[in-house]
Enzyme design. Structure first.
Site, PDB file in Angstrom:
ATOM      1  N   CYS A   1      64.652  37.547   4.938  1.00 39.17           N
ATOM      2  CA  CYS A   1      65.695  38.582   4.994  1.00 39.17           C
ATOM      3  C   CYS A   1      66.896  38.248   4.116  1.00 39.17           C
ATOM      4  O   CYS A   1      67.780  39.090   3.922  1.00 39.17           O
ATOM      5  CB  CYS A   1      66.131  38.796   6.441  1.00 39.17           C
TER       6      CYS A   1
ATOM      7  N   HIS B   1      73.190  41.176   7.303  1.00 38.79           N
ATOM      8  CA  HIS B   1      71.777  41.509   7.499  1.00 38.79           C
ATOM      9  C   HIS B   1      71.631  42.226   8.842  1.00 38.79           C
ATOM     10  O   HIS B   1      72.176  41.804   9.871  1.00 38.79           O
ATOM     11  CB  HIS B   1      70.922  40.238   7.465  1.00 38.79           C
TER      12      HIS B   1
ATOM     13  N   ASN C   1      65.195  46.528  11.542  1.00 40.26           N
ATOM     14  CA  ASN C   1      65.394  45.393  10.635  1.00 40.26           C
ATOM     15  C   ASN C   1      64.469  45.576   9.428  1.00 40.26           C
ATOM     16  O   ASN C   1      63.257  45.431   9.554  1.00 40.26           O
ATOM     17  CB  ASN C   1      65.078  44.106  11.396  1.00 40.26           C
TER      18      ASN C   1
HETATM   19  O1  UT7 Z   1      65.336  38.975  10.482  1.00 39.24           O
HETATM   20  C1  UT7 Z   1      65.152  38.030  11.510  1.00 39.24           C
HETATM   21  C2  UT7 Z   1      64.296  38.628  12.560  1.00 39.24           C
HETATM   22  N1  UT7 Z   1      64.504  38.303  13.912  1.00 39.24           N
HETATM   23  C3  UT7 Z   1      65.638  38.398  14.642  1.00 39.24           C
HETATM   24  O2  UT7 Z   1      66.694  38.602  14.170  1.00 39.24           O
HETATM   25  C4  UT7 Z   1      65.476  38.207  16.131  1.00 39.24           C
HETATM   26  C5  UT7 Z   1      66.657  37.575  16.810  1.00 39.24           C
HETATM   27  N2  UT7 Z   1      66.529  37.668  18.250  1.00 39.24           N
HETATM   28  C6  UT7 Z   1      66.757  38.816  18.904  1.00 39.24           C
HETATM   29  O3  UT7 Z   1      67.147  39.802  18.319  1.00 39.24           O
HETATM   30  C7  UT7 Z   1      66.571  38.827  20.424  1.00 39.24           C
HETATM   31  O4  UT7 Z   1      66.299  37.522  20.861  1.00 39.24           O
HETATM   32  C8  UT7 Z   1      65.410  39.778  20.871  1.00 39.24           C
HETATM   33  C9  UT7 Z   1      65.852  41.218  20.665  1.00 39.24           C
HETATM   34  C10 UT7 Z   1      64.159  39.501  20.056  1.00 39.24           C
HETATM   35  C11 UT7 Z   1      65.122  39.566  22.339  1.00 39.24           C
HETATM   36  O5  UT7 Z   1      66.296  39.762  23.122  1.00 39.24           O
HETATM   37  P1  UT7 Z   1      66.687  38.703  24.239  1.00 39.24           P
HETATM   38  O6  UT7 Z   1      67.877  39.218  24.909  1.00 39.24           O
HETATM   39  O7  UT7 Z   1      66.777  37.358  23.589  1.00 39.24           O
HETATM   40  O8  UT7 Z   1      65.461  38.817  25.233  1.00 39.24           O
HETATM   41  P2  UT7 Z   1      64.393  37.699  25.662  1.00 39.24           P
HETATM   42  O9  UT7 Z   1      63.521  37.330  24.510  1.00 39.24           O
HETATM   43  O10 UT7 Z   1      65.101  36.609  26.377  1.00 39.24           O
HETATM   44  O11 UT7 Z   1      63.520  38.522  26.696  1.00 39.24           O
HETATM   45  C12 UT7 Z   1      64.079  39.039  27.907  1.00 39.24           C
HETATM   46  C13 UT7 Z   1      62.977  39.773  28.668  1.00 39.24           C
HETATM   47  C14 UT7 Z   1      61.694  38.970  28.790  1.00 39.24           C
HETATM   48  O12 UT7 Z   1      61.159  39.236  30.061  1.00 39.24           O
HETATM   49  P3  UT7 Z   1      61.401  38.209  31.292  1.00 39.24           P
HETATM   50  O13 UT7 Z   1      60.814  36.903  30.833  1.00 39.24           O
HETATM   51  O14 UT7 Z   1      62.877  38.147  31.476  1.00 39.24           O
HETATM   52  O15 UT7 Z   1      60.663  38.850  32.409  1.00 39.24           O
HETATM   53  C15 UT7 Z   1      60.788  39.579  27.727  1.00 39.24           C
HETATM   54  O16 UT7 Z   1      59.414  39.463  28.061  1.00 39.24           O
HETATM   55  O17 UT7 Z   1      62.636  40.967  27.957  1.00 39.24           O
HETATM   56  C16 UT7 Z   1      61.209  41.030  27.792  1.00 39.24           C
HETATM   57  N3  UT7 Z   1      60.931  41.760  26.554  1.00 39.24           N
HETATM   58  C17 UT7 Z   1      60.861  43.110  26.506  1.00 39.24           C
HETATM   59  N4  UT7 Z   1      60.948  44.048  27.467  1.00 39.24           N
HETATM   60  C18 UT7 Z   1      60.837  45.334  27.089  1.00 39.24           C
HETATM   61  C19 UT7 Z   1      60.778  41.278  25.292  1.00 39.24           C
HETATM   62  N5  UT7 Z   1      60.581  42.291  24.433  1.00 39.24           N
HETATM   63  C20 UT7 Z   1      60.625  43.432  25.162  1.00 39.24           C
HETATM   64  C21 UT7 Z   1      60.503  44.807  24.815  1.00 39.24           C
HETATM   65  N6  UT7 Z   1      60.619  45.705  25.818  1.00 39.24           N
HETATM   66  N7  UT7 Z   1      60.307  45.224  23.555  1.00 39.24           N
END
Ligand code: UT7
Length: 322
Positions: free
Chosen positions: A108, A242, A272
């Site tokens: 990115c 970004h 993104n």
């Molecule tokens: O260009 C670089 C590309 N990548 C990035 O920039 C990613 C950077 N990271 C992020 O943007 C965030 O970490 C995410 C948006 C990917 C995730 O958000 P988060 O607040 O860190 O959530 P998490 O990964 O801690 O997940 C929280 C919960 C989990 O469930 P449990 O374990 O709490 O029951 C996940 O399984 O949310 C669940 N989950 C979802 N639920 C509904 C993960 N993805 C989804 C989804 N819909 N799409």
């Protein structure tokens, strides 16, 4: 160096969060509150090359230059169907250019790396008119059964033409090996001599780790580039970051102690779009006449690797005739 033309291209297909919730265990509420994304544009009948060509042609038209005037083409792309030849050499003939061309894969951060390379060419007086095209289709390397990654990305292309000028103030690029937090692996052809086990993976991402690295590295890069240019956050009209996650942008903004209006976003509409996110934003804001003439802009990005970068430029208005 200065930017004299901008262009962008997006796929026609608009995919809403509700559409994703029809086949993934997710919801508009989760995606909106955790990322800020509402819709994204995804390739359907177009190709990644089509987008790059369209963005590049628009940038050239805005600059007033023809294909024959371009001295060098740099394309930023993470993955496409061609491993060789380079995507820049494929795009080259379709936009009427006959010049050296180079692909960069800096995830990115590709746009800032490309600007950094273009600036080095300028300083060395090697090439004058350089076209940079960032064309990306992350939708094609996500696993569409995995809600953790597939909801985050969108496809698109952004381009700029740069030429001689004094508007590009500075850029920094960094590399720091954290290869396990974000990767996509493809298998190579079989050989009877190499028995290394290989497996194609779709995009693998440790979201929380990437989030923390992103905030930390962008904050560090912005502070470094401000300090070495003796500038303050208050000196900038906009911080063009970004577009990965609204919460990442907001955390960096809080570290800079600056108002929300200085941190424009397009991720709500486009998700993104990898290295295309900043040049798409520059194109749309420039065409909407949002940059003041002479305004200072600060660019900052992070991406798989981990590679990061930041740049400072002064804006000079572009006249669009289309
Ligand atoms: O260009 C670089 C590309 N990548 C990035 O920039 C990613 C950077 N990271 C992020 O943007 C965030 O970490 C995410 C948006 C990917 C995730 O958000 P988060 O607040 O860190 O959530 P998490 O990964 O801690 O997940 C929280 C919960 C989990 O469930 P449990 O374990 O709490 O029951 C996940 O399984 O949310 C669940 N989950 C979802 N639920 C509904 C993960 N993805 C989804 C989804 N819909 N799409």
């Amino acid at each position: 160096m200065k930017i004299i033309g901008t262009g962008s291209a997006l796929p026609e297909k608009v995919v809403t969060n509700e559409m994703l919730a029809s086949f993934l265990e997710t919801s508009d509420e989760w995606i909106s509150t955790r990322t800020g994304i509402k819709t994204r544009r995804l390739l359907s009948h177009e190709t990644l090359i089509d987008l790059g060509v369209e963005a590049g042609k628009k940038a050239m038209a805005a600059s007033g230059l023809q294909g024959s005037d371009i001295d060098y083409l740099i394309c930023s792309n993470v993955a496409n169907t061609y491993v060789t030849p380079s995507i820049s050499s494929i795009i080259l003939s379709q936009i009427g250019c006959k010049c050296p061309c180079l692909d960069v894969n800096c995830a990115c951060t590709g746009f800032i790396y490309a600007l950094d390379i273009a600036e080095a060419f300028h300083k060395a007086k090697k090439y004058k008119n350089i076209l940079i095209i960032c064309t990306e289709s992350p939708s094609r390397y996500c696993n569409w059964h995995e809600r953790e990654t597939s909801v985050l990305f969108g496809d698109g292309a952004g381009a700029v033409v740069v030429t001689d000028g004094d508007n590009f103030v500075d850029s920094i690029v960094t590399g720091d090996s954290h290869t396990d937090v974000l990767y996509y692996k493809r298998t190579m052809e079989f050989t009877p001599f190499d028995r290394a086990e290989e497996r194609t993976t779709s995009l693998v991402m440790q979201g929380r780790e990437v989030f923390k690295l992103a905030v930390r590295s962008c904050t560090r890069d912005i502070r470094t580039i401000l300090e070495r240019n003796n500038m303050k956050p208050e000196d900038f009209q906009y911080f063009l970051l970004h577009q990965a996650n609204l919460r990442i942008i907001d955390s960096i903004r809080e570290n800079m102690k600056q108002p929300v209006e200085k941190f424009p976003t397009n991720l709500q509409k486009y998700g993104n779009t990898s290295s295309a996110s900043i040049p798409i934003m520059i194109d749309e804001m420039s065409r909407a006449n949002m940059f003041e003439d002479g305004a200072n802009l600060l660019l900052s990005a992070f991406g798989g690797g981990f590679v990061t970068g930041a740049a400072i430029m002064k804006w000079e208005k572009i006249n669009y005739n289309d």
